[in-house]
Design an enzyme around this catalytic site. Structure first.
Site, PDB file in Angstrom:
ATOM      1  N   HIS A 143       0.847  -1.190   0.000  1.00 50.41           N
ATOM      2  CA  HIS A 143       0.000   0.000   0.000  1.00 50.41           C
ATOM      3  C   HIS A 143       0.886   1.244   0.000  1.00 50.41           C
ATOM      4  O   HIS A 143       2.073   1.173   0.328  1.00 50.41           O
ATOM      5  CB  HIS A 143      -0.914  -0.016   1.221  1.00 50.41           C
ATOM      6  CG  HIS A 143      -1.958  -1.079   1.157  1.00 50.41           C
ATOM      7  ND1 HIS A 143      -2.953  -1.190   2.091  1.00 50.41           N
ATOM      8  CD2 HIS A 143      -2.181  -2.078   0.265  1.00 50.41           C
ATOM      9  CE1 HIS A 143      -3.745  -2.201   1.786  1.00 50.41           C
ATOM     10  NE2 HIS A 143      -3.280  -2.763   0.686  1.00 50.41           N
ATOM     11  N   GLU A 199       1.130   3.703   1.954  1.00 52.13           N
ATOM     12  CA  GLU A 199       1.718   4.040   3.246  1.00 52.13           C
ATOM     13  C   GLU A 199       3.028   3.281   3.484  1.00 52.13           C
ATOM     14  O   GLU A 199       4.031   3.862   3.882  1.00 52.13           O
ATOM     15  CB  GLU A 199       0.733   3.718   4.395  1.00 52.13           C
ATOM     16  CG  GLU A 199      -0.556   4.504   4.339  1.00 52.13           C
ATOM     17  CD  GLU A 199      -1.685   3.784   3.599  1.00 52.13           C
ATOM     18  OE1 GLU A 199      -2.854   4.136   3.841  1.00 52.13           O
ATOM     19  OE2 GLU A 199      -1.404   2.886   2.775  1.00 52.13           O
ATOM     20  N   CYS A 217      -1.811  -1.470   7.561  1.00 53.34           N
ATOM     21  CA  CYS A 217      -0.956  -0.279   7.444  1.00 53.34           C
ATOM     22  C   CYS A 217      -0.874   0.466   8.770  1.00 53.34           C
ATOM     23  O   CYS A 217       0.185   0.971   9.132  1.00 53.34           O
ATOM     24  CB  CYS A 217      -1.451   0.639   6.336  1.00 53.34           C
ATOM     25  SG  CYS A 217      -1.111  -0.017   4.679  1.00 53.34           S
TER      26      CYS A 217
END
Length: 187
Positions: A66, A68, A97
């Site tokens: 992801h 992040e 995350c």
């Protein structure tokens, strides 16, 4: 300028995104049907402000990494310096995350992270509530994006001609809704 690089894990990084893309992905609606990417606009300031801030945006398709996580792999892998990091994200971090970010903040004592969220991701789920609380407990400042934040993102991270940004009709109302939900989560 405006360069977008394709990086590993189906995450792309660039300096500015398109206008339609921003308006669709960042809209702070409660039910975000079709908005299946996370857009992460970032600003990294070093201690003392001795260098120009690093700015850009990343996106994902909820693939193997992801946005992040990819940020810390590709933009800020160095743990030894002192950084103030500000993110403007289209959706709050998912459970995985949130846990990874909390761990990073616990390991990197010189890192300060403030996340401004357009929407809250699955905020009704107990594990998501726990994840956001853990992230806040690790020192992350979690905030909702108010209309002026959307204008800031537009002016800083969106590639536009002469078009100006006018927040959508229910932007303030949706912001207030999410502020209340986030306050309940972080009690």
């Amino acid at each position: 300028m405006g360069l977008t690089l394709m990086l590993t894990h189906k995450v792309s990084r660039g300096e500015q995104m398109g206008t339609f893309y921003f308006k669709f992905q960042f809209r702070n609606v409660e039910y975000s049907s079709g908005r299946n990417k996370t857009l992460l606009c970032f600003r990294v300031d070093t201690a003392g402000g001795s260098t120009e801030p690093l700015k850009g945006y990343m996106e994902d398709e909820h693939a193997t990494a992801h946005a992040e996580e990819a940020f810390f792999q590709q933009v800020l892998p160095n743990a030894s310096q002192e950084y103030d990091v500000t993110w403007y994200v289209s959706s709050s971090p998912c459970v995985a995350c949130a846990a990874k970010l909390a761990s990073i903040l616990q390991q990197r004592k010189k890192l300060r992270l403030c996340i401004f969220c357009s929407r809250l991701f699955e905020w009704e789920e107990p594990e998501m509530v726990e994840g956001l609380r853990a992230l806040a407990s690790a020192g992350c400042k979690l905030r909702m994006m108010k209309p002026s934040d959307f204008v800031h993102v537009w002016e800083t991270y969106v590639e536009k001609d002469e078009e100006t940004f006018a927040p959508w009709e229910d932007c303030q109302e949706n912001y207030e809704y999410y502020v209340e939900k986030l306050a309940d989560i972080l009690k």
